[in-house]
Write a protein that holds these residues in place. Structure first.
Motif, PDB file in Angstrom:
ATOM      1  N   THR A 184      13.342 113.850 -20.674  1.00 60.77           N
ATOM      2  CA  THR A 184      14.431 114.329 -19.819  1.00 60.77           C
ATOM      3  C   THR A 184      13.907 115.278 -18.752  1.00 60.77           C
ATOM      4  N   LEU A 185      12.961 116.125 -19.138  1.00 59.43           N
ATOM      5  CA  LEU A 185      12.391 117.075 -18.186  1.00 59.43           C
ATOM      6  C   LEU A 185      11.730 116.366 -17.007  1.00 59.43           C
ATOM      7  N   ALA A 186      10.984 115.296 -17.298  1.00 59.44           N
ATOM      8  CA  ALA A 186      10.223 114.625 -16.237  1.00 59.44           C
ATOM      9  C   ALA A 186      11.119 114.062 -15.129  1.00 59.44           C
ATOM     10  N   PRO A 187      12.126 113.238 -15.446  1.00 60.06           N
ATOM     11  CA  PRO A 187      12.983 112.746 -14.356  1.00 60.06           C
ATOM     12  C   PRO A 187      13.802 113.848 -13.697  1.00 60.06           C
ATOM     13  N   THR A 188      14.107 114.921 -14.436  1.00 60.04           N
ATOM     14  CA  THR A 188      14.804 116.053 -13.831  1.00 60.04           C
ATOM     15  C   THR A 188      13.934 116.685 -12.751  1.00 60.04           C
ATOM     16  N   ILE A 212       1.983 102.613  -5.937  1.00 57.45           N
ATOM     17  CA  ILE A 212       2.102 102.916  -7.363  1.00 57.45           C
ATOM     18  C   ILE A 212       0.726 103.183  -7.967  1.00 57.45           C
ATOM     19  N   ALA A 213      -0.272 102.435  -7.528  1.00 58.50           N
ATOM     20  CA  ALA A 213      -1.640 102.664  -8.013  1.00 58.50           C
ATOM     21  C   ALA A 213      -2.101 104.073  -7.676  1.00 58.50           C
ATOM     22  N   ARG A 214      -1.670 104.584  -6.531  1.00 60.73           N
ATOM     23  CA  ARG A 214      -2.041 105.945  -6.154  1.00 60.73           C
ATOM     24  C   ARG A 214      -1.319 106.964  -7.039  1.00 60.73           C
ATOM     25  N   VAL A 215      -0.079 106.655  -7.420  1.00 59.89           N
ATOM     26  CA  VAL A 215       0.644 107.515  -8.357  1.00 59.89           C
ATOM     27  C   VAL A 215      -0.115 107.578  -9.677  1.00 59.89           C
ATOM     28  N   ALA A 225       6.324 108.094 -11.145  1.00 58.26           N
ATOM     29  CA  ALA A 225       6.045 109.522 -11.105  1.00 58.26           C
ATOM     30  C   ALA A 225       6.646 110.225 -12.319  1.00 58.26           C
ATOM     31  N   ALA A 226       7.848 109.837 -12.707  1.00 54.78           N
ATOM     32  CA  ALA A 226       8.477 110.434 -13.887  1.00 54.78           C
ATOM     33  C   ALA A 226       7.683 110.120 -15.147  1.00 54.78           C
ATOM     34  N   THR A 227       7.199 108.902 -15.257  1.00 58.07           N
ATOM     35  CA  THR A 227       6.367 108.523 -16.401  1.00 58.07           C
ATOM     36  C   THR A 227       5.103 109.371 -16.452  1.00 58.07           C
ATOM     37  N   ALA A 228       4.511 109.609 -15.290  1.00 56.54           N
ATOM     38  CA  ALA A 228       3.299 110.423 -15.201  1.00 56.54           C
ATOM     39  C   ALA A 228       3.562 111.847 -15.687  1.00 56.54           C
ATOM     40  N   LEU A 229       4.659 112.436 -15.237  1.00 60.64           N
ATOM     41  CA  LEU A 229       4.976 113.804 -15.647  1.00 60.64           C
ATOM     42  C   LEU A 229       5.294 113.879 -17.130  1.00 60.64           C
TER      43      LEU A 229
END
Length: 205
Positions: free
Chosen positions: A156-160, A65-68, A131-135
């Protein structure tokens, strides 16, 4: 390695060994003995540094997760440059490198590990959720810059994006081509990204 010989950076060596086992043999083969054998150390070494094997696996996931989070920081710093689809494509290729994909499979296959992770992360699938949070954070920045529509629903776009691209990576012997990821990204963001920031060559820049 003979018992009693000191190991530098024990956590790092054990994590590296676990990742090799995970990639080579899959989640079901990941045991404390397999990890310490791969690392070339006595089994007791792992248990001197972690309360139990689930604690070790939870620490392994947190390391991933730290790498994410590092990829997320780079992505946010790149906002406003290149193309939106190109930046997203590169970030997703980094996020879904082989170990990360294998770690997601590990989490979903181990009840004890999920229970341990829920103590500090009550919702979501680790790595995928991060990853979704990052996007979403990156897309929100691009929205502020006017490079995507003002009414774009980035949450919505990020988790999609994560779900669609993860499908490309899961259960494959080799990762998908950059162009394949780029086509998925371009399709998902097509409705909110202007033509000048939509994509670049092979949706990669």
């Amino acid at each position: 390695m003979p018992t009693g010989v000191a190991i530098r950076d024990v956590r790092g060596q054990l994590f590296d060994a676990a990742e090799r086992v995970l990639l080579r043999d899959g989640p079901s083969a990941l045991t404390s003995r397999a990890v310490t054998t791969e690392a070339g150390c006595a089994k007791g070494v792992l248990h001197r540094h972690f309360a139990d094997f689930d604690a070790f696996l939870a620490a392994l996931v947190q390391d991933r997760i730290a790498r994410v989070e590092a990829v997320a920081a780079d992505l946010r710093a790149s906002a406003g440059t290149g193309t939106v689809a190109g930046l997203l494509t590169r970030a997703l290729l980094d996020l879904f490198e082989p170990v990360a994909v294998a770690v997601v499979s590990l989490v979903t296959s181990r009840d004890g590990l999920r229970a341990r992770l829920r103590e500090v992360r009550p919702a979501g699938v680790p790595v995928l959720t991060d990853a979704a949070t990052a996007l979403a954070s990156y897309l929100a920045t691009e929205r502020e810059l006017g490079r995507i529509a003002a009414d774009a629903d980035v949450d919505t776009l990020a988790p999609t994006l994560i779900g669609a691209v993860h499908m490309l990576f899961a259960d494959r012997q080799a990762p998908p081509e950059t162009a394949d990821v780029g086509r998925v990204v371009t399709a998902v963001v097509a409705g909110v990204v202007g033509p000048s920031t939509a994509n670049g060559p092979s949706a990669s820049g």
